[in-house]
Design an enzyme around this catalytic site. Structure first.
Site, short mmCIF file in Angstrom:
data_model
loop_
_atom_site.label_atom_id
_atom_site.label_comp_id
_atom_site.label_asym_id
_atom_site.label_seq_id
_atom_site.Cartn_x
_atom_site.Cartn_y
_atom_site.Cartn_z
N ASP A 1 -5.96 -11.62 -2.99
CA ASP A 1 -6.82 -11.51 -4.18
C ASP A 1 -6.09 -12.12 -5.38
O ASP A 1 -6.67 -12.84 -6.19
CB ASP A 1 -7.18 -10.05 -4.49
CG ASP A 1 -8.55 -9.65 -3.94
OD1 ASP A 1 -8.92 -10.15 -2.85
OD2 ASP A 1 -9.24 -8.84 -4.58
N LYS B 1 8.57 -5.13 2.41
CA LYS B 1 9.17 -4.21 1.43
C LYS B 1 10.29 -3.49 2.15
O LYS B 1 10.31 -2.26 2.29
CB LYS B 1 8.09 -3.23 0.91
CG LYS B 1 8.56 -2.32 -0.21
CD LYS B 1 8.78 -3.03 -1.54
CE LYS B 1 9.32 -2.07 -2.58
NZ LYS B 1 9.72 -2.75 -3.83
N ASP C 1 6.95 -7.19 -4.06
CA ASP C 1 6.81 -7.16 -5.52
C ASP C 1 7.27 -8.48 -6.13
O ASP C 1 6.62 -9.06 -7.00
CB ASP C 1 7.55 -5.95 -6.14
CG ASP C 1 8.97 -5.76 -5.61
OD1 ASP C 1 9.36 -6.46 -4.66
OD2 ASP C 1 9.70 -4.91 -6.16
N ASP D 1 -3.75 -8.27 1.95
CA ASP D 1 -5.01 -8.02 1.25
C ASP D 1 -4.81 -8.17 -0.25
O ASP D 1 -5.57 -8.86 -0.94
CB ASP D 1 -5.50 -6.60 1.59
CG ASP D 1 -6.78 -6.26 0.85
OD1 ASP D 1 -7.71 -7.09 0.88
OD2 ASP D 1 -6.85 -5.18 0.23
N TYR E 1 -3.88 0.26 7.57
CA TYR E 1 -5.34 0.25 7.71
C TYR E 1 -5.78 1.01 8.96
O TYR E 1 -6.88 1.54 9.02
CB TYR E 1 -5.85 -1.19 7.84
CG TYR E 1 -6.14 -1.90 6.54
CD1 TYR E 1 -5.16 -2.02 5.56
CD2 TYR E 1 -7.38 -2.46 6.30
CE1 TYR E 1 -5.43 -2.68 4.38
CE2 TYR E 1 -7.66 -3.13 5.11
CZ TYR E 1 -6.67 -3.24 4.15
OH TYR E 1 -6.95 -3.89 2.99
C1 IPM Z 1 -10.85 -8.11 2.69
C2 IPM Z 1 -11.53 -6.85 2.20
C3 IPM Z 1 -11.47 -5.79 3.29
C4 IPM Z 1 -10.00 -5.52 3.58
C5 IPM Z 1 -12.21 -4.48 2.95
C6 IPM Z 1 -13.65 -4.73 2.62
C7 IPM Z 1 -12.09 -3.48 4.07
O1 IPM Z 1 -10.95 -6.42 1.01
O2 IPM Z 1 -11.28 -8.66 3.72
O3 IPM Z 1 -9.91 -8.56 2.06
O4 IPM Z 1 -9.36 -4.73 2.86
O5 IPM Z 1 -9.49 -6.07 4.55
MN MN Z 2 -9.48 -7.79 0.18
#
Ligand code: IPM
Ligand code: MN
Length: 352
Positions: A247, A186, A219, A243, A141
């Site tokens: 999700d 990884k 993975d 990240d 990042y």
């Molecule tokens: C999160 C979001 C952010 C990230 C984006 C919006 C930059 O997806 O906080 O998970 O990737 O960190």
């Molecule tokens: Mn995110």
């Protein structure tokens, strides 16, 4: 107590969910006799429209002076054209960096009443209670980015010190839980991951020998997370893997809209935000799930203000409201009526 809180509603559904978070925060403060000074500031796309930059100087200054920062969400199609040079996301990364909040805590718990809300089988989800600790201020990042006419480059770098501090943060949390830490990397491909694994092994062996450490390739971790999620306790990983995996993990809870996060550094100052994005597709319709934000407010009370009692009360109120059917469309039971963002906020307030 007295505390200063910077409030950054941001874009899309950000202002809608933040409104509910602020109402609950004010109600709790009043009830328990705390003086909270809340200052709302422009951030993200909204700040680009207003000031030409996603993180205006005044916003950053207020965040640095605050005891905690409460953030909604940022981004949207308006600011994401491929040729755009100023993006809302740059503001978020700059803010995380400036606040020094390298440890991003993302707890994932399955509410028994929501076992049916997930796309996964209920028996797989029973007893899930895990905590992701995502490294937040390093890795790909923040590495150098280059674009040539026929190629592009993103550099991923981690220093020993960056890995040490995030592993320690995760280990301290694991210490208070089930004493099981999974470190995700990884290392079969990436040099940064080989360093990560070596440092994690050393820190855990020398400083936390009582905690069981397991290494897992990312993975494979993605697979095991949905195969046997209740086996996990604390998971620590680098920025981008964290990240992506969080999700994925949100579907264990039933919806991305349910998950809170706390980003912490060395002191008590923290940045609190739901893990979901600005959801432009449902923005302005009043149907966004405010629970991720409400639970982020609870984390703020706990980690930055030291108000454990208030934090726990808010968590119980959210849980009780969900149990009673206060649910936005993303988690509504089949055939049951879904209610609005505002109504969920009201239901939680009533429980408080
Ligand atoms: C999160 C979001 C952010 C990230 C984006 C919006 C930059 O997806 O906080 O998970 O990737 O960190
Ligand atoms: Mn995110």
């Amino acid at each position: 107590m007295k505390a200063r809180i910077a409030v950054l509603p941001g874009d899309g559904i950000g202002p809608e969910v933040i409104a509910e978070g602020v109402r609950c925060l004010r109600a709790l403060a009043e009830r328990h006799g705390h003086e909270l000074i809340l200052t709302e500031l422009p951030f993200g796309g909204a700040a680009i429209d207003l000031a030409g930059t996603p993180l205006p100087e005044d916003t950053l200054a207020a965040c640095l002076q605050a005891d905690a920062v409460l953030l909604g969400a940022i981004g949207g199609p308006k600011w994401s054209a491929p040729e755009a040079t100023v993006r809302p996301e740059q503001g978020l990364l700059a803010l995380r960096r400036a606040l020094g909040v390298y440890a991003n805590l993302r707890p994932v718990k399955v509410h028994p009443a929501l076992l049916g809300a997930s796309t996964l089988k209920p028996q797989v989800l029973e007893g899930v209670d895990l905590l992701f600790v995502r490294e937040l201020t390093g890795g790909i990042y923040f590495g150098e980015k280059r674009r040539e006419p026929d190629s592009a480059t993103d550099v991923c770098t981690y220093t020993v010190a960056e890995i040490e501090r995030i592993v320690r943060a995760a280990a301290r949390l694991a210490q208070k839980r089930r004493r099981k830490l999974v470190s995700i990397d990884k290392s079969n491909v990436l040099e940064t991951s080989r360093l990560w694994r070596a440092v994690a092994t050393r820190i855990m062996r020398t400083e936390f020998p009582q905690i069981a450490l397991e290494h897992m390739l990312v993975d494979s971790a993605a697979m095991h997370l949905i195969r046997r999620p209740s086996d996990f306790d604390v998971l620590v990983t680098e920025n981008m893997f964290g990240d992506i995996l969080t999700d994925e993990a949100s579907m264990l809870a039933g919806s991305l809209g349910l998950l809170p996060s706390a980003s912490l550094g060395e002191g008590t100052r923290g940045l609190y935000e739901p893990i979901h994005g600005s959801a432009p597709d449902i923005a302005g319709r009043g149907i966004a799930n405010p629970c991720g934000t409400l639970l982020s407010v609870a984390l703020l009370l706990r980690h930055s203000l030291g108000l454990e009692r208030e934090a726990a009360a808010l968590e119980r109120a959210v849980s009780a409201a969900i149990e009673q059917g206060a649910r936005t469309p993303d988690i509504a039971a089949k055939g049951a009526r879904a209610i609005s963002t505002r109504e969920v906020g009201e239901a939680v307030l009533a429980k408080l």
